[in-house]
Design an enzyme around this catalytic site. Structure first.
Site, PDB file in Angstrom:
ATOM      1  N   GLY A  37       0.850  -1.198   0.000  1.00 15.92           N
ATOM      2  CA  GLY A  37       0.000   0.000   0.000  1.00 15.92           C
ATOM      3  C   GLY A  37       0.878   1.237   0.000  1.00 15.92           C
TER       4      GLY A  37
ATOM      5  CB  ILE B  88       3.721   2.457   4.555  1.00 14.63           C
ATOM      6  CG1 ILE B  88       2.977   3.658   5.166  1.00 14.63           C
ATOM      7  CG2 ILE B  88       5.063   2.244   5.253  1.00 14.63           C
ATOM      8  CD1 ILE B  88       2.433   3.442   6.559  1.00 14.63           C
TER       9      ILE B  88
ATOM     10  CB  THR C 254       7.180  -0.289  10.611  1.00 14.55           C
ATOM     11  OG1 THR C 254       6.935  -0.559   9.227  1.00 14.55           O
ATOM     12  CG2 THR C 254       8.661  -0.201  10.872  1.00 14.55           C
TER      13      THR C 254
ATOM     14  NE  ARG D  48      -1.886  -0.166  14.505  1.00 13.48           N
ATOM     15  CZ  ARG D  48      -1.350   0.970  14.043  1.00 13.48           C
ATOM     16  NH1 ARG D  48      -0.050   1.041  13.800  1.00 13.48           N
ATOM     17  NH2 ARG D  48      -2.101   2.036  13.855  1.00 13.48           N
TER      18      ARG D  48
ATOM     19  CD  GLU E 244       2.722  -1.290  20.219  1.00  9.99           C
ATOM     20  OE1 GLU E 244       2.251  -0.151  20.421  1.00  9.99           O
ATOM     21  OE2 GLU E 244       3.118  -1.675  19.119  1.00  9.99           O
TER      22      GLU E 244
ATOM     23  CG  HIS F 296       3.858   2.158  17.860  1.00 10.47           C
ATOM     24  ND1 HIS F 296       2.770   1.350  18.062  1.00 10.47           N
ATOM     25  CD2 HIS F 296       3.668   2.743  16.643  1.00 10.47           C
ATOM     26  CE1 HIS F 296       1.953   1.443  17.034  1.00 10.47           C
ATOM     27  NE2 HIS F 296       2.475   2.283  16.153  1.00 10.47           N
TER      28      HIS F 296
HETATM   29  P1  NAD Z   1      -2.567   0.877   2.990  1.00  6.66           P
HETATM   30  O1  NAD Z   1      -3.994   0.567   3.233  1.00  6.66           O
HETATM   31  O2  NAD Z   1      -2.198   1.926   2.009  1.00  6.66           O
HETATM   32  O3  NAD Z   1      -1.781  -0.469   2.565  1.00  6.66           O
HETATM   33  C1  NAD Z   1      -2.009  -1.708   3.142  1.00  6.66           C
HETATM   34  C2  NAD Z   1      -1.755  -2.758   2.073  1.00  6.66           C
HETATM   35  O4  NAD Z   1      -1.831  -4.042   2.698  1.00  6.66           O
HETATM   36  C3  NAD Z   1      -2.798  -2.744   0.945  1.00  6.66           C
HETATM   37  O5  NAD Z   1      -2.146  -2.697  -0.309  1.00  6.66           O
HETATM   38  C4  NAD Z   1      -3.568  -4.041   1.147  1.00  6.66           C
HETATM   39  O6  NAD Z   1      -4.028  -4.594  -0.076  1.00  6.66           O
HETATM   40  C5  NAD Z   1      -2.488  -4.894   1.781  1.00  6.66           C
HETATM   41  N1  NAD Z   1      -3.037  -6.070   2.490  1.00  6.66           N
HETATM   42  C6  NAD Z   1      -4.164  -6.140   3.230  1.00  6.66           C
HETATM   43  N2  NAD Z   1      -4.325  -7.404   3.675  1.00  6.66           N
HETATM   44  C7  NAD Z   1      -3.280  -8.115   3.202  1.00  6.66           C
HETATM   45  C8  NAD Z   1      -2.884  -9.466   3.324  1.00  6.66           C
HETATM   46  N3  NAD Z   1      -3.627 -10.343   4.018  1.00  6.66           N
HETATM   47  N4  NAD Z   1      -1.743  -9.850   2.714  1.00  6.66           N
HETATM   48  C9  NAD Z   1      -0.984  -8.985   2.018  1.00  6.66           C
HETATM   49  N5  NAD Z   1      -1.314  -7.686   1.861  1.00  6.66           N
HETATM   50  C10 NAD Z   1      -2.439  -7.266   2.455  1.00  6.66           C
HETATM   51  O7  NAD Z   1      -1.968   1.192   4.433  1.00  6.66           O
HETATM   52  P2  NAD Z   1      -0.655   2.041   4.784  1.00  6.66           P
HETATM   53  O8  NAD Z   1      -1.007   3.478   4.916  1.00  6.66           O
HETATM   54  O9  NAD Z   1       0.457   1.611   3.889  1.00  6.66           O
HETATM   55  O10 NAD Z   1      -0.389   1.510   6.274  1.00  6.66           O
HETATM   56  C11 NAD Z   1      -0.209   0.134   6.556  1.00  6.66           C
HETATM   57  C12 NAD Z   1      -0.276  -0.115   8.041  1.00  6.66           C
HETATM   58  O11 NAD Z   1       0.919   0.367   8.651  1.00  6.66           O
HETATM   59  C13 NAD Z   1      -1.394   0.669   8.771  1.00  6.66           C
HETATM   60  O12 NAD Z   1      -2.616  -0.026   8.720  1.00  6.66           O
HETATM   61  C14 NAD Z   1      -0.868   0.798  10.161  1.00  6.66           C
HETATM   62  O13 NAD Z   1      -1.378  -0.238  10.974  1.00  6.66           O
HETATM   63  C15 NAD Z   1       0.645   0.639  10.014  1.00  6.66           C
HETATM   64  N6  NAD Z   1       1.370   1.863  10.390  1.00  6.66           N
HETATM   65  C16 NAD Z   1       2.208   1.825  11.465  1.00  6.66           C
HETATM   66  C17 NAD Z   1       2.930   2.949  11.816  1.00  6.66           C
HETATM   67  C18 NAD Z   1       3.840   2.935  13.007  1.00  6.66           C
HETATM   68  O14 NAD Z   1       3.944   3.947  13.671  1.00  6.66           O
HETATM   69  N7  NAD Z   1       4.557   1.860  13.257  1.00  6.66           N
HETATM   70  C19 NAD Z   1       2.787   4.134  11.081  1.00  6.66           C
HETATM   71  C20 NAD Z   1       1.930   4.145   9.990  1.00  6.66           C
HETATM   72  C21 NAD Z   1       1.216   2.990   9.646  1.00  6.66           C
END
Ligand code: NAD
Length: 327
Positions: free
Chosen positions: A158, A160, A239, A241, A270, A288
């Site tokens: 996605g 990130i 990074t 969840r 956490e 985190h």
């Molecule tokens: P996003 O929705 O743009 O991307 C998520 C991707 O994961 C999508 O392309 C989706 O198709 C894919 N996906 C969903 N289920 C899947 C599976 N079973 N197998 C493989 N791929 C799968 O989200 P994003 O903005 O890139 O963020 C991703 C996650 O990162 C967030 O949901 C959040 O939990 C986490 N995050 C953590 C931090 C942190 O501080 N550590 C910061 C930002 C985001």
């Protein structure tokens, strides 16, 4: 809703400027007492009389909270929203918003930071040097893993995940990805990323970096069978969840040397960290902080405040996760 005319909003935790100013212009802001527990019953009690809640990922926002009379919106200061029961919110006609986009580069930077720090043993080397154990150059001292030219497996491509692929290109890495939603062919070509099934990604990657949201499908997506498919030299980066990785299975895989290391920003329970991880020098642990830069946290605060301000003024907030809510 409020004695002073403005609708009342519950702010669960302080946010950064300009978020607070945006929020207080639109609403009367009630702060959640810092010494109050973060359980649903306590949040529900504090939310009585509020039209909105500005929540963060540590706040459980489920049926008990979402059924508060008069509640119209929950604005989460995060892109992930696994702390909120969105279907329950929709059932109660409560809008839910998040903060996508503004943290992509900062989080991708940090995933890459963890990758490099773990591969090149930076934390271990820093401790070694501070402890006065550096007594001269040695050919076999602190040998690490090459990043340039290595294979990176990205789970979840996605916003990130794509940012991480983009950085990997600069390191001449071979990028594999696994995601049920394929990238458009031009994006694949531009990032130099090839879509493969999960088993192939696990078997061929030197680094596996996880970027999926936490859902029932992704919980424990990396557990014993997946670690067993990885190279013994593989390094896992998380990074996303904590519960996406089975932490006990990770400790077992590291202890049994089924994989070589891990860089973690998030944990299953956490702020607790599995005690087995603490003594491991091949594991880098962060609290985190993947999105924690001044600019990004300010932008997340402002975005969440704008979502809330738009909703309390009767509009449709820009980052609405459940557009089927009819108000
Ligand atoms: P996003 O929705 O743009 O991307 C998520 C991707 O994961 C999508 O392309 C989706 O198709 C894919 N996906 C969903 N289920 C899947 C599976 N079973 N197998 C493989 N791929 C799968 O989200 P994003 O903005 O890139 O963020 C991703 C996650 O990162 C967030 O949901 C959040 O939990 C986490 N995050 C953590 C931090 C942190 O501080 N550590 C910061 C930002 C985001």
């Amino acid at each position: 809703m409020s004695t002073r005319g403005k609708p009342r909003v519950l702010l669960m935790h302080p946010i950064l400027d300009p978020g607070y100013s945006i929020l207080s212009e639109a609403a009367e802001v009630a702060g959640y007492p810092a010494d109050r527990p973060l359980d649903e019953a306590s949040i529900r009690e504090a939310a009585e009389g509020c039209v909105g809640i500005v929540s963060q990922l540590i706040d459980p926002i489920r049926e008990t909270v979402l059924s508060t009379p008069g509640l119209k919106i929950v604005s989460n200061v995060a892109v992930g929203f696994d702390n909120i029961d969105v279907p329950a919110a929709t059932a109660h006609q409560v809008m839910v918003t998040n903060t996508p986009g503004v943290l992509d580069d900062t989080t991708a930077d940090f995933a890459f930071t963890l990758l490099m720090t773990t591969a090149r043993r930076v934390v271990e080397a820093d401790h070694f040097t501070r402890q006065g154990r550096f007594r001269g150059w040695a050919i076999d001292m602190m040998l690490g893993t090459d990043i340039f030219g290595a294979t990176l497996g990205i789970i979840g491509i996605g916003r990130i995940g794509r940012g991480v692929a983009h950085r990997a290109k600069g390191f001449n890495m071979r990028v594999l990805y696994y995601d049920p939603h394929p990238l458009p062919p031009d994006a694949e070509q531009q990032l130099g990323a090839a879509r493969v099934d999960l088993n192939r990604l696990l078997a061929e990657s030197d680094f596996v970096s996880v970027h999926v949201p936490l859902t029932p499908e992704t919980q424990h997506m990396l557990s014993t069978p997946q670690f067993e498919r990885m190279k013994r030299s593989a390094i896992v980066i998380n990074t996303s969840r904590g519960p996406v990785v089975d932490e006990a299975a990770l400790v077992e895989a590291l202890t049994a040397k089924k994989i070589a290391g891990a860089g973690l920003d998030v944990y299953e329970r956490e702020p607790a960290v599995h005690p087995g991880l603490l003594p491991m020098t091949n594991v880098v642990l962060a609290p985190h902080i993947a999105s924690a830069t001044v600019r990004t946290r300010s932008e997340m605060s402002a975005m969440a405040a704008r979502n809330m301000a738009t909703a309390v003024r009767g509009g449709r907030p820009p980052n609405l996760l459940n557009p089927e809510v009819k108000r």
